[in-house]
Design a protein around this motif. Structure first.
Motif, short mmCIF file in Angstrom:
data_model
loop_
_atom_site.label_atom_id
_atom_site.label_comp_id
_atom_site.label_asym_id
_atom_site.label_seq_id
_atom_site.Cartn_x
_atom_site.Cartn_y
_atom_site.Cartn_z
N SER A 168 0.86 -1.19 0.00
CA SER A 168 0.00 0.00 0.00
C SER A 168 0.89 1.23 0.00
O SER A 168 2.05 1.18 0.45
N LEU A 169 0.33 2.32 -0.49
CA LEU A 169 1.05 3.59 -0.52
C LEU A 169 0.23 4.61 0.27
O LEU A 169 -0.94 4.86 -0.05
N LEU A 170 0.85 5.17 1.30
CA LEU A 170 0.19 6.20 2.10
C LEU A 170 0.45 7.56 1.45
O LEU A 170 1.61 7.95 1.25
N VAL A 171 -0.62 8.28 1.12
CA VAL A 171 -0.50 9.58 0.44
C VAL A 171 -1.28 10.62 1.24
O VAL A 171 -2.19 10.29 2.02
N ARG A 172 -0.91 11.90 0.99
CA ARG A 172 -1.58 13.01 1.66
C ARG A 172 -1.94 14.08 0.63
O ARG A 172 -1.13 14.39 -0.27
N ALA A 173 -3.13 14.63 0.75
CA ALA A 173 -3.61 15.64 -0.19
C ALA A 173 -3.04 17.00 0.18
O ALA A 173 -3.08 17.41 1.33
N LEU A 174 -2.53 17.72 -0.87
CA LEU A 174 -2.03 19.07 -0.68
C LEU A 174 -3.11 20.11 -0.88
O LEU A 174 -2.98 21.25 -0.43
N ALA A 175 -4.16 19.71 -1.56
CA ALA A 175 -5.27 20.62 -1.82
C ALA A 175 -6.53 19.80 -2.00
O ALA A 175 -6.48 18.59 -2.25
N ASP A 176 -7.66 20.49 -1.88
CA ASP A 176 -8.92 19.79 -2.11
C ASP A 176 -9.01 19.36 -3.55
O ASP A 176 -8.75 20.16 -4.48
N HIS A 177 -9.39 18.10 -3.77
CA HIS A 177 -9.56 17.61 -5.14
C HIS A 177 -10.33 16.31 -5.10
O HIS A 177 -10.67 15.79 -4.03
N THR A 178 -10.61 15.79 -6.28
CA THR A 178 -11.30 14.51 -6.44
C THR A 178 -10.33 13.52 -7.05
O THR A 178 -9.69 13.81 -8.08
N THR A 179 -10.22 12.35 -6.46
CA THR A 179 -9.27 11.34 -6.94
C THR A 179 -9.78 10.71 -8.22
O THR A 179 -10.92 10.91 -8.65
N THR A 180 -8.89 9.90 -8.82
CA THR A 180 -9.26 9.21 -10.06
C THR A 180 -10.37 8.21 -9.83
O THR A 180 -11.03 7.78 -10.77
N ARG A 181 -10.57 7.81 -8.60
CA ARG A 181 -11.63 6.86 -8.28
C ARG A 181 -12.92 7.57 -7.86
O ARG A 181 -13.84 6.94 -7.36
N GLY A 182 -12.94 8.91 -8.02
CA GLY A 182 -14.15 9.66 -7.74
C GLY A 182 -14.35 10.02 -6.30
O GLY A 182 -15.46 10.40 -5.89
N ARG A 183 -13.33 9.95 -5.50
CA ARG A 183 -13.45 10.26 -4.08
C ARG A 183 -12.98 11.69 -3.85
O ARG A 183 -11.90 12.08 -4.29
N ALA A 184 -13.80 12.49 -3.15
CA ALA A 184 -13.44 13.87 -2.83
C ALA A 184 -12.63 13.89 -1.56
O ALA A 184 -13.03 13.32 -0.53
N VAL A 185 -11.47 14.51 -1.59
CA VAL A 185 -10.58 14.58 -0.44
C VAL A 185 -10.27 16.03 -0.15
O VAL A 185 -10.33 16.91 -1.04
N ARG A 186 -9.95 16.31 1.12
CA ARG A 186 -9.61 17.65 1.55
C ARG A 186 -8.10 17.78 1.73
O ARG A 186 -7.39 16.78 1.84
N ALA A 187 -7.65 18.99 1.73
CA ALA A 187 -6.22 19.25 1.94
C ALA A 187 -5.79 18.72 3.30
O ALA A 187 -6.47 18.94 4.31
N GLY A 188 -4.67 18.00 3.33
CA GLY A 188 -4.16 17.42 4.57
C GLY A 188 -4.68 16.03 4.86
O GLY A 188 -4.19 15.35 5.78
#
Length: 627
Positions: A114-134
């Motif tokens: 697995s790869l642990l990643v962190r969002a730098l800005a609000d965006h939507t992933t390629t899988r359609g999931r909305a994530v917030r910064a941090g």
């Protein structure tokens, strides 16, 4: 280098319209590549900078390009944006583009990765999931993951396979709670979890590496911990891994929890696994001979049965100092289901040192009231009574449930050298005296046994001689009987023996090699029997001959007696009277003619004369017998 692999940056020094009809402003830069022209000849209004290298991206590569674009509101401001470019492709950097990162390799995640990643800005992933910064999350494999510019990689994780005896300490970043994950499983950390490192005291670390016990190499109890040494690997412990310890058989380990302030006791053989906030209770025992406090450090309480050996000095009432070395058997008596009894096992930190102190103090108190001679004669009884009490064989210590049930006195020696030498001489003299007494007793016993043996030998000899004489008599009787039988059948026995000899000789000729010894024995026995029969016949013949001679002598004596009787009977009384009255010379002539040498005549009546006559007749008969 080929033309298609190179490009040039053109910059307008003044405003003009290029050959393609494009309006160029002063200071504007643009890229000229082989797509635009095969050969570029810049006009006087254009300056050309050094060629830009071409960027190549493979199928699993990507890069981030920083792009400057003017704002759409014609305010003259410039907007800087990050752009992701994935291979396979190749391109040239334009004057408004800069490759900040790349080319980079995409993360090829396996099934257990697995790869642990962190969002730098609000965006939507390629899988359609909305994530917030941090926000952080896990990208699980299998996949080829390329992070967008708004995502930064934190760490790459792999599932950890755990056996039944392995575990990991895991901390939840959201709550701060730490837990222990044990196998059997393939464990994956979640996005809000990290591995937690558990720290131990350096002493506990060293104890775990040595199987749970440390001390001088000459300490006997260290052998109980040899089976708990897992390997010879001296590398530092992985602090995220669960702390485990294999408790030896007939031992107990106490684990305390600093968070709950509780404790638990594990009895071996068992695997002790520490929780995140649990610690082992380190025990320090007295060890060595004599006992040294704290010489043995251990994680275990040895439950026994085992023995405790110690050396200490005592002094008798007459001031004789003795050094005693003894071993006492020990074990703990408790009920595992009773929590109070189990906890009391660890109430005495050094049960070995405590037991040795109790034993030594009891023996010193008893010996201090005992003389040396009395102690020397009954040391075993005195020491046993001192430890256990008179008539008892066990000592129970209720504080920690320890039981002492037997004592083995190894040595008792004089501590003072001068007293020891004097005692040695005294003992040597006593031994010599005792030896001489034993020698005298042995000599007396030897003489007595010799006399008894001599008497028995004489009695046996006499009995043997009597038995031999009886045997000889029986043998003579048998020989006499056999001789009679052999004399009667000598001829038949000889013929039979000769026939047997001929038969045996014929059989011997057929199988001489196998029966030669048997034939010789048979011949010898036959000759012996023949000889015995011959002797028996000869003896019978002599006996019969002697019997005939005796019968002849008896017949002859009978005839002479009859003749004499007839002669005397022929004499009349008148003749006898005439002979008696005759002259002596005449009597002698008459008697000589009758064959009578002497006679005595007596006077008297007819009765006396008859008696005299009868006496004379008997004398005559006796004379005849003598002739």
């Amino acid at each position: 280098m080929a033309v298609e692999k190179r490009a040039a940056t053109a910059t307008a020094t003044e405003s003009f319209v290029d050959d393609g009809g494009v309006q160029r402003r002063a200071g504007e830069s643009w890229l000229v590549t082989y797509v635009d022209t095969d050969m570029y000849l810049p006009p006087p209004q254009v300056g050309v900078s050094s060629p830009s290298p071409r960027v190549h991206l493979g199928p699993t590569q990507y890069c981030y390009v920083e792009v400057w674009r003017p704002a759409e509101d014609d305010s003259g401001t410039t907007i800087v944006a990050q752009e992701l470019r994935q291979g396979p492709q190749s391109f040239f950097e334009t004057p408004t583009e800069v490759v900040r990162k790349g080319p980079l390799e995409a993360d090829n995640l396996g099934v257990d990765e697995s790869l642990l990643v962190r969002a730098l800005a609000d965006h939507t992933t390629t899988r359609g999931r909305a994530v917030r910064a941090g926000e952080v999350w896990l990208e699980d494999g299998p996949q080829l993951y390329v992070p967008p510019p708004t995502v930064v990689k934190v760490e790459r994780r792999r599932a950890v396979p755990l056996s039944e005896t392995e575990g990991l300490y895991v901390k939840d970043l959201r709550t701060g709670a730490v837990r222990l994950e044990m196998g059997r499983q393939s464990f994956r950390l979640r996005s809000h979890e990290v591995l937690w490192e558990k720290s131990l005291d350096e002493e506990v670390e060293e104890l775990l590496r040595n199987g749970g016990g440390m001390g001088d190499p000459d300490i006997r109890k260290l052998q109980y911990f040899s089976d708990s040494i897992t390997s010879g690997d001296r590398r530092p412990r992985d602090r995220t891994r669960a702390v485990t310890y294999m408790v030896p058989a007939k031992a107990a380990v106490r684990v305390t929890d600093s968070k709950s302030r509780g404790s638990r006791v594990l009895f071996g053989p068992a695997l002790a696994v520490l929780g995140p906030f649990e610690e082992f209770t380190v025990l320090r025992y007295s060890a060595g001979k004599p006992k040294r406090p704290g010489a043995l450090t251990s994680l275990c309480l040895l439950l026994g049965p085992d023995y405790i050996t110690d050396i200490f000095e005592v002094e008798t009432v007459d001031h004789a100092r003795l050094r005693i070395r003894l071993a006492v058997n020990s074990y703990f008596r408790f009920d595992r289901d009773d929590a109070d009894q189990v906890n009391s096992l660890f109430s005495v930190p050094d049960f070995i040192g405590g037991a040795c102190k109790v034993i030594a103090s009891r023996i010193r108190a008893r010996v201090a009231a005992t003389g040396f001679e009395e102690f020397h004669r009954g040391s075993a009884r005195i020491i046993s009574d001192a430890i256990f009490g008179e008539g008892k064989s066990t000592l129970f210590m209720p504080a920690n449930r320890l039981v002492l049930d037997s004592v083995d006195i190894k040595t008792v020696e004089i501590a003072d050298e001068k007293t020891r030498s004097m005692l040695s001489r005294t003992i040597l003299q006593a031994i010599e005296t005792s030896t001489r007494g034993m020698e005298r007793k042995a000599e007396e016993e030897t003489d007595r046994l010799a006399q008894e043996a001599k008497g028995l030998s004489e009695i046996t000899r006499l009995r043997s001689e009597i038995a031999a004489e009886d045997a000889k008599n029986r043998l003579a009787q048998v020989k006499t009987d056999n001789y009679a039988v052999s004399a009667v059948g000598a001829s038949r026995a000889k013929a039979q023996a000769y026939a047997d000899v001929l038969r045996i000789e014929g059989e011997t000729e057929v199988a001489r090699a196998q029966f030669q010894t048997t034939a010789a024995d048979t011949i010898t026995n036959s000759e012996q029997k023949l000889q015995e029969r011959r002797l028996q016949m000869e003896m019978e013949f002599r006996r019969r001959e002697q019997q005939l001679e005796l019968e002849m002598e008896a017949s002859r004596a009978s005839i002479e007696a009859s003749r004499f009787t007839a002669q005397v009977g022929a004499l009349s009384p008148a003749l006898i009277q005439s002979i008696a009255l005759a002259e002596p010379a005449h009597q002698a002539a008459l008697l000589q003619g009758l064959g009578i040498e002497t006679v005595v005549f007596q006077s008297g009546g007819s009765g006396a004369g008859a008696v005299a006559l009868k006496a004379m007749s008997e004398d005559l008969a006796l004379a005849m017998d003598q002739k």
